[in-house]
Design a protein around this motif. Structure first.
Motif, PDB file in Angstrom:
ATOM      1  N   VAL A  99       0.843  -1.201   0.000  1.00  0.00           N
ATOM      2  CA  VAL A  99       0.000   0.000   0.000  1.00  0.00           C
ATOM      3  C   VAL A  99       0.873   1.244   0.000  1.00  0.00           C
ATOM      4  O   VAL A  99       1.912   1.288   0.677  1.00  0.00           O
ATOM      5  N   THR A 100       0.450   2.243  -0.763  1.00  0.00           N
ATOM      6  CA  THR A 100       1.151   3.535  -0.730  1.00  0.00           C
ATOM      7  C   THR A 100       0.208   4.581  -0.132  1.00  0.00           C
ATOM      8  O   THR A 100      -0.964   4.662  -0.524  1.00  0.00           O
ATOM      9  N   ILE A 101       0.716   5.326   0.810  1.00  0.00           N
ATOM     10  CA  ILE A 101      -0.060   6.419   1.409  1.00  0.00           C
ATOM     11  C   ILE A 101       0.678   7.702   1.069  1.00  0.00           C
ATOM     12  O   ILE A 101       1.818   7.916   1.505  1.00  0.00           O
ATOM     13  N   GLU A 144       7.041  21.961   6.455  1.00  0.00           N
ATOM     14  CA  GLU A 144       6.862  20.636   7.080  1.00  0.00           C
ATOM     15  C   GLU A 144       7.471  19.554   6.186  1.00  0.00           C
ATOM     16  O   GLU A 144       7.371  19.614   4.962  1.00  0.00           O
ATOM     17  N   ARG A 145       8.080  18.540   6.804  1.00  0.00           N
ATOM     18  CA  ARG A 145       8.583  17.386   6.070  1.00  0.00           C
ATOM     19  C   ARG A 145       7.405  16.515   5.655  1.00  0.00           C
ATOM     20  O   ARG A 145       6.527  16.223   6.469  1.00  0.00           O
ATOM     21  N   VAL A 146       7.405  16.108   4.392  1.00  0.00           N
ATOM     22  CA  VAL A 146       6.302  15.306   3.859  1.00  0.00           C
ATOM     23  C   VAL A 146       6.892  14.200   2.996  1.00  0.00           C
ATOM     24  O   VAL A 146       7.942  14.389   2.379  1.00  0.00           O
ATOM     25  N   GLY A 147       6.256  13.039   2.965  1.00  0.00           N
ATOM     26  CA  GLY A 147       6.714  11.969   2.085  1.00  0.00           C
ATOM     27  C   GLY A 147       5.573  11.011   1.796  1.00  0.00           C
ATOM     28  O   GLY A 147       4.489  11.105   2.370  1.00  0.00           O
ATOM     29  N   ASP A 148       5.824  10.083   0.849  1.00  0.00           N
ATOM     30  CA  ASP A 148       4.844   9.032   0.558  1.00  0.00           C
ATOM     31  C   ASP A 148       5.347   7.766   1.248  1.00  0.00           C
ATOM     32  O   ASP A 148       6.535   7.469   1.204  1.00  0.00           O
ATOM     33  N   LEU A 149       4.446   7.039   1.877  1.00  0.00           N
ATOM     34  CA  LEU A 149       4.864   5.815   2.558  1.00  0.00           C
ATOM     35  C   LEU A 149       4.480   4.606   1.721  1.00  0.00           C
ATOM     36  O   LEU A 149       3.335   4.486   1.288  1.00  0.00           O
ATOM     37  N   ARG A 150       5.448   3.711   1.489  1.00  0.00           N
ATOM     38  CA  ARG A 150       5.107   2.417   0.893  1.00  0.00           C
ATOM     39  C   ARG A 150       5.214   1.373   2.001  1.00  0.00           C
ATOM     40  O   ARG A 150       6.254   1.228   2.633  1.00  0.00           O
ATOM     41  N   VAL A 151       4.118   0.698   2.238  1.00  0.00           N
ATOM     42  CA  VAL A 151       4.039  -0.220   3.382  1.00  0.00           C
ATOM     43  C   VAL A 151       3.706  -1.618   2.878  1.00  0.00           C
ATOM     44  O   VAL A 151       2.761  -1.784   2.098  1.00  0.00           O
ATOM     45  N   ARG A 152       4.484  -2.601   3.328  1.00  0.00           N
ATOM     46  CA  ARG A 152       4.199  -3.979   2.905  1.00  0.00           C
ATOM     47  C   ARG A 152       3.935  -4.912   4.093  1.00  0.00           C
ATOM     48  O   ARG A 152       4.439  -4.664   5.189  1.00  0.00           O
ATOM     49  N   GLY A 153       3.154  -5.912   3.845  1.00  0.00           N
ATOM     50  CA  GLY A 153       2.850  -6.904   4.887  1.00  0.00           C
ATOM     51  C   GLY A 153       4.145  -7.396   5.518  1.00  0.00           C
ATOM     52  O   GLY A 153       5.106  -7.656   4.799  1.00  0.00           O
ATOM     53  N   SER A 154       4.186  -7.501   6.835  1.00  0.00           N
ATOM     54  CA  SER A 154       5.447  -7.792   7.524  1.00  0.00           C
ATOM     55  C   SER A 154       5.218  -8.726   8.707  1.00  0.00           C
ATOM     56  O   SER A 154       4.143  -8.720   9.317  1.00  0.00           O
TER      57      SER A 154
END
Ligand code: S3P
Length: 443
Positions: A259-261, A295-305
């Motif tokens: 998932v990318t947020i 403000e610091r901003v980024g996109d999060l890529r999250v994988r099942g862990s």
């Protein structure tokens, strides 16, 4: 009252991309500080949740012109520091502690009277923590026993600058004092035992106020010089890390997720949860890190862990204070115990988040120890907890979203009653979860 049900995710995990909703803390402040500037402030990405809408209505009642010009796009014509007018009716802050406490600070710095009301949850929350310093500045308060809402505040003709040592690391207490200090002659000083979120300081500096921060004798010490002229700003509100936390944990605990947020605020005083989740073995990558409007901003890529239990460092509690309910959910699926201590502040949030999480986790079949200052969750090493229970949201949006997230990883569905509270901070929550492939629906 609305009821939502989250059902166990079958097949592969969650996939897709969502954009984090606007930051609640920064949205409240954009409206309040815009109201105090001389001229027109333009805001984009404003969170249009119930809490922030209550603040918009309140600053309008205090004399600013507030207009919604599009999706998340708002325009505020400010009245200048010292220019707030007495509202003709009570200010209903709904569920919002931030709205109530910060606006009490603003009113306390003006020679006006305003009455604050709120919902059942807000009417239980302690206001003494702001009444104490604001009274020292000359404001007079009349409220219920124990400093509970409804409360009427009358500001003095001229607020007195103070030097106040707060017993708690609370951005709401800090901000209330600094906002009253904005219209006091001279320098107001606020000392807190640990640095809490610094949006008030950062944003007021951008609006042109003189605000200095330093660690002195171990206390985070902030000084504001009163009676500046604030100049209007163009504000781009970053996404809320506290809201992004839910899909982050959902993706981590569901095997196969990717998932990318997008557009997640990564201010170090807000992003403590992501460090803890990484220490648990969570695969979270930050992509396209950038600076947006300070403000610091980024996109999060999250994988099942595969997660393992850890000790969440009490020293970092302020940087993840709203994220403990969802951390409990990650902990429930981790291998081994996760210890969360030094968080007695959770007992005076929208609900007693320690008691409500402990009770709900037990109902869902998760083993948990309650401590006066926190809890220890004993994870099942990826084994689905039983679920099959009904959890009351207790007027607490983060409780509702946390248990719906657990429902995706449980053996049987979890039902949450009072789920309308989610609209205070994350109106698109259900739509976002559905778009990632989660089964969350109204009963
Ligand atoms: C907030 C501060 C925090 C947090 C709340 C928002 C803010 O409360 O829990 O959701 O915007 O200043 P405390 O400052 O009381 O810890």
């Amino acid at each position: 009252m609305s009821t939502l049900v989250a059902s166990p995710k079958t097949g592969a995990g969650l996939t897709g991309a969502i954009t984090a909703p606007g930051d609640k803390s920064i949205s409240h402040r954009s409206l309040m500080f815009g109201a105090l500037a001389v001229g027109r402030t333009e805001v984009s990405g404003l969170l249009e949740g119930d809490d922030v809408r209550a603040t918009a209505a309140a600053v309008a009642a205090l004399g600013a012109q507030v207009e919604r010009i599009g999706d998340g796009a708002w325009r505020i014509d400010g009245v200048g520091v010292g220019g707030l007018a007495e509202p003709s009716g009570a200010l209903d802050m709904g569920n919002s502690g931030t709205g109530a406490r910060l606006l009490m600070g603003l009113v306390a710095g003006h020679p006006i009277t305003a009455t604050f009301t709120g919902d059942e949850s807000l009417s239980r929350r302690p206001m003494q923590r702001v009444i104490e310093p604001l009274s020292q500045m000359g404001a007079v308060f009349q409220g219920r026993e124990g400093g509970r809402l409804p409360i009427t505040v009358t500001g003095p003709v001229m607020a007195m600058p103070i030097d106040y040592r707060s017993p708690v690391a609370s951005a709401q207490v800090k901000s209330a004092v600094l906002l009253a200090g904005l219209n006091a002659p001279g320098v107001t000083t606020l000392r807190e035992p640990k640095p809490s979120r610094d949006h008030t300081e950062n944003m007021l500096r951008q609006f042109g106020a003189e605000v200095k921060s330093a660690i002195e004798d171990g206390f985070n010490t902030v000084r504001i010089t009163g009676q500046p002229e604030l100049s209007p700003q163009t504000i781009v509100v970053p996404g809320d890390p506290s809201s992004a936390a839910f899909a982050t944990v959902a993706a981590l605990i569901l095997p196969g997720s990717d998932v990318t947020i997008r557009n997640v605020g990564l201010n170090p005083l807000r992003a403590g949860l992501f460090d803890v989740l990484r220490a648990m073995g969570g695969r979270i990558e930050v992509l396209g890190e950038r600076n947006e409007g300070g403000e610091r901003v980024g996109d999060l890529r999250v994988r099942g862990s595969d997660l393992k239990g850890v000790v969440a460092p009490p020293a970092n509690a302020a940087s993840m204070i709203d994220e403990y309910p969802i951390l409990c959910i990650a902990a429930a699926l981790a291998d081994g115990p996760t210890e969360m201590r030094g968080i007695e502040e959770l007992r005076v949030k929208e609900s007693d988040r320690i008691a409500v999480m402990v009770q709900g986790l037990r109902a869902a079949g998760v083993e948990v120890d309650e401590h006066e200052d926190g809890m220890t969750v004993h994870g099942g090493a990826g084994k689905a907890p039983a679920g099959g229970c009904t959890i009351g949201a207790n007027h607490d949006h983060r409780i509702a979203m946390s248990f719906l997230t657990l429902g995706l990883a449980a053996a049987a569905p979890i039902e949450v009653t009072g789920a309308e509270t989610i609209a205070t901070s994350y109106p698109a929550f259900v739509q976002h979860y559905q778009s990632l492939g989660a089964e969350v629906s109204a009963r």
